[in-house]
Design an enzyme around this catalytic site. Structure first.
Site, short mmCIF file in Angstrom:
data_model
loop_
_atom_site.label_atom_id
_atom_site.label_comp_id
_atom_site.label_asym_id
_atom_site.label_seq_id
_atom_site.Cartn_x
_atom_site.Cartn_y
_atom_site.Cartn_z
N HIS A 307 0.87 -1.18 0.00
CA HIS A 307 0.00 0.00 0.00
C HIS A 307 0.90 1.22 0.00
O HIS A 307 1.96 1.21 0.61
CB HIS A 307 -0.89 -0.01 1.25
N ASP A 364 -8.10 -5.72 0.84
CA ASP A 364 -8.49 -6.46 -0.38
C ASP A 364 -8.11 -7.93 -0.32
O ASP A 364 -8.65 -8.74 -1.05
CB ASP A 364 -7.80 -5.85 -1.60
N1 CMC Z 1 4.06 -7.76 -4.89
C1 CMC Z 1 5.40 -7.74 -5.12
N2 CMC Z 1 6.17 -6.64 -5.02
C2 CMC Z 1 5.56 -5.49 -4.71
C3 CMC Z 1 4.18 -5.40 -4.46
C4 CMC Z 1 3.42 -6.59 -4.55
N3 CMC Z 1 2.11 -6.59 -4.32
N4 CMC Z 1 3.84 -4.12 -4.16
C5 CMC Z 1 4.98 -3.42 -4.22
N5 CMC Z 1 6.02 -4.24 -4.54
C6 CMC Z 1 7.44 -3.85 -4.65
C7 CMC Z 1 7.71 -3.09 -5.94
O1 CMC Z 1 8.09 -3.96 -6.98
C8 CMC Z 1 8.83 -2.17 -5.51
O2 CMC Z 1 10.02 -2.97 -5.46
P1 CMC Z 1 11.45 -2.29 -5.81
O3 CMC Z 1 11.65 -1.23 -4.78
O4 CMC Z 1 12.40 -3.41 -5.75
O5 CMC Z 1 11.27 -1.71 -7.20
C9 CMC Z 1 8.47 -1.82 -4.06
O6 CMC Z 1 7.70 -2.93 -3.58
C10 CMC Z 1 7.67 -0.53 -3.92
O7 CMC Z 1 6.51 -0.63 -4.78
P2 CMC Z 1 5.85 0.59 -5.52
O8 CMC Z 1 5.06 0.07 -6.68
O9 CMC Z 1 6.90 1.61 -5.81
O10 CMC Z 1 4.91 1.14 -4.38
P3 CMC Z 1 3.67 2.08 -4.57
O11 CMC Z 1 3.44 2.75 -3.28
O12 CMC Z 1 3.84 2.94 -5.78
O13 CMC Z 1 2.48 1.06 -4.91
C11 CMC Z 1 0.67 -0.41 -4.72
C12 CMC Z 1 1.50 0.67 -4.03
C13 CMC Z 1 -0.58 -0.67 -3.88
C14 CMC Z 1 0.22 0.08 -6.09
C15 CMC Z 1 1.52 -1.71 -4.85
O14 CMC Z 1 1.93 -2.15 -3.58
C16 CMC Z 1 0.80 -2.81 -5.62
O15 CMC Z 1 0.85 -2.83 -6.84
N6 CMC Z 1 0.14 -3.77 -4.88
C17 CMC Z 1 -0.63 -4.80 -5.54
C18 CMC Z 1 -1.98 -4.24 -5.97
C19 CMC Z 1 -2.90 -4.06 -4.80
O16 CMC Z 1 -3.09 -4.96 -4.01
N7 CMC Z 1 -3.54 -2.86 -4.73
C20 CMC Z 1 -4.51 -2.55 -3.71
C21 CMC Z 1 -4.06 -1.48 -2.81
S1 CMC Z 1 -5.11 -1.32 -1.38
C22 CMC Z 1 -6.63 -0.78 -1.98
C23 CMC Z 1 -6.63 0.66 -2.26
O17 CMC Z 1 -6.53 1.47 -1.34
O18 CMC Z 1 -6.76 0.99 -3.43
#
Ligand code: CMC
Length: 430
Positions: A307, A364
């Site tokens: 998140h 979720d």
């Molecule tokens: N599985 C594997 N790796 C992950 C995941 C995951 N679910 N989420 C983040 N990472 C890794 C990502 O690859 C990155 O690694 P590195 O630093 O080596 O490049 C690191 O963690 C940081 O990720 P980010 O994408 O830069 O983080 P963000 O804050 O931009 O993204 C997120 C947050 C929710 C989009 C992401 O965690 C994600 O894609 N999660 C899966 C989708 C999901 O479950 N979304 C629902 C969120 S909760 C409901 C809501 O409020 O909408």
């Protein structure tokens, strides 16, 4: 005493910027005059460090796993409140007294029917249309029926329009489901509670009435409460951005629904169950999927994990995990996907990749298993999220319009394209 931050720029300019402090001691540097005074802008892809507004609705501390609506901890609201009470709280800022609650509940019941002409809109969608598209189109179509929804009137009549939105969204959602399974629409009934009415519209058929299970009704109430607001996330920001152009509240909420649909936002709840099903059917074991999620060359992500704000635990997930156990026990359901989810969670939480990146299960991760147990089909999961989020979107929209500092949302950019060049006739191009 007011504090300032000092900014020194490469061209020799230096500037004092006011530091603002929120009621929870959060600090923000006010850059609203930066461009006017220096010509510089800030760059912050994904708005990771950017506060877009001051807000008094929801407080979220992602490091400590705290979520509060108007100061009330989510744990207390989840245990003691009803969804409509929380909706009132979010929109009006205070919990309703008995009279206010009753009149709000009555108002919502009163507005649950949709204009009969709108029934025919459903005929235009293919049976396979995703219900999020139908929901968004129908909510935006409501603007066509209510003159009180246009321009400034949309703000002045928000009481009425918000009751309509909260009421009609359930009817539209249930009709979208009925359309997808080819069953006749079931009309709303005033004598039922908000959640019972929705369940009845979803599951009753002319040949058989729906027997309401109070445990299912309470669990649905809980799910909606937990989804009711989450400060400046992608869909709430969309609602504010669209509303800032003076678009009406229906158009703004319809845009929020579409923003929510994406798999990185509300669409994740559908993706979680699809992922768990894939792991179940594959029989290769969860380690294959953990490795795929960790592999930087793979696009695969563990859905329902991670998140932008929660970096410790999601308090909503803890509440839901218990609710999920309770409901499955009560219904005597033995869902193999829950077993996979629990194993996945345990493995990920002891794996350095997830620990270092502070990736924890969000709400979720569990909602889908509960929806399955209630009998809600997978393509309706994100619709369920939207039903819960409507009061939050309305509260954000209202607060934005009441803010004297509010302006049309219009970010800047750092241009990195071609500088000026002369038009090339077609024959001279390669
Ligand atoms: N599985 C594997 N790796 C992950 C995941 C995951 N679910 N989420 C983040 N990472 C890794 C990502 O690859 C990155 O690694 P590195 O630093 O080596 O490049 C690191 O963690 C940081 O990720 P980010 O994408 O830069 O983080 P963000 O804050 O931009 O993204 C997120 C947050 C929710 C989009 C992401 O965690 C994600 O894609 N999660 C899966 C989708 C999901 O479950 N979304 C629902 C969120 S909760 C409901 C809501 O409020 O909408």
């Amino acid at each position: 005493m007011s504090e300032n931050a000092k900014l020194s720029l490469p061209d020799g300019q230096s500037l004092e910027l006011p530091v603002l402090t929120g009621t929870k001691n959060e600090k923000a540097i006010d850059i609203s005059n930066l461009r006017k005074q220096t010509g510089y802008i800030t760059l912050d892809p994904g708005f990771v460090n950017t506060g877009s507004c001051e807000s008094a609705i929801t407080f979220l501390d992602g490091e400590q796993g705290i979520l509060q609506f108007r100061g009330y901890p989510i744990e207390q609201l989840a245990a003691k409140s009803t969804f409509l009470e929380v909706a009132y709280l979010l929109i009006h800022g205070e919990l309703p007294n008995k009279l206010q609650q009753q009149s709000f509940v009555d108002r919502v019941s009163w507005h649950a029917m949709i204009h009969e002409d709108m029934r025919h809109f459903f005929d235009g969608f293919s049976q396979n249309a995703h219900p999020m598209v139908i929901l968004s189109s129908m909510i935006s179509s409501l603007s066509a029926y209510y003159v009180e929804a246009s321009g400034k009137a949309s703000i002045e009549n928000l009481e009425l329009n918000s009751a309509r939105l909260i009421a009609k969204v359930t009817t539209i959602a249930a009709f979208a489901y009925k359309k997808s399974v080819g069953q006749p629409f079931v009309y709303p009934r005033d004598e039922l509670s908000y959640c019972a009415n929705f369940l009845n519209m979803m599951f009753a058929v002319p040949a058989e009435s729906y027997e309401l299970d109070p445990e299912i009704e309470r669990t649905l109430e809980l799910l909606l409460i937990l989804h009711a607001d989450h400060e400046q996330n992608c869909s709430a920001s969309t609602v504010r951005v669209v509303g800032s152009s003076m678009a009406n509240v229906y158009a703004s909420v319809a845009s929020g629904i579409l923003a929510l649909w994406g798999p990185l936002h509300g669409g994740a709840n559908q993706q979680v169950v699809q992922m768990l099903q894939q792991i179940h059917d594959d029989k290769a074991g969860i380690s294959k999927y953990i490795e795929m999620a960790k592999n930087p060359k793979s696009d695969f992500r563990l859905m329902g994990f991670g998140h932008r704000v929660y970096k410790n635990f999601d308090p909503r997930a803890s509440i839901l995990k218990d609710a999920c156990d309770r409901l499955l026990n009560k219904l005597g359901t033995n869902d193999p996907l829950l077993e996979i989810a629990l194993k996945l969670e345990e493995t990920a939480l002891s794996d350095d990749y997830f620990i270092e990146r502070k990736l924890y299960p969000t709400l979720d991760f569990y909602t889908g298993i509960i929806y399955r147990a209630i009998g809600i089909p997978i393509n309706m999961f994100t619709v369920m999220f939207a039903l819960g989020r409507v009061p939050g979107w309305i509260a954000q929209w209202k607060e934005m319009h009441e803010d004297p500092k509010q302006k049309i949302a219009r970010p800047r950019q750092l241009f990195t394209g071609q500088t000026e060049r002369s038009y090339k006739p077609m024959d001279d191009r390669l």
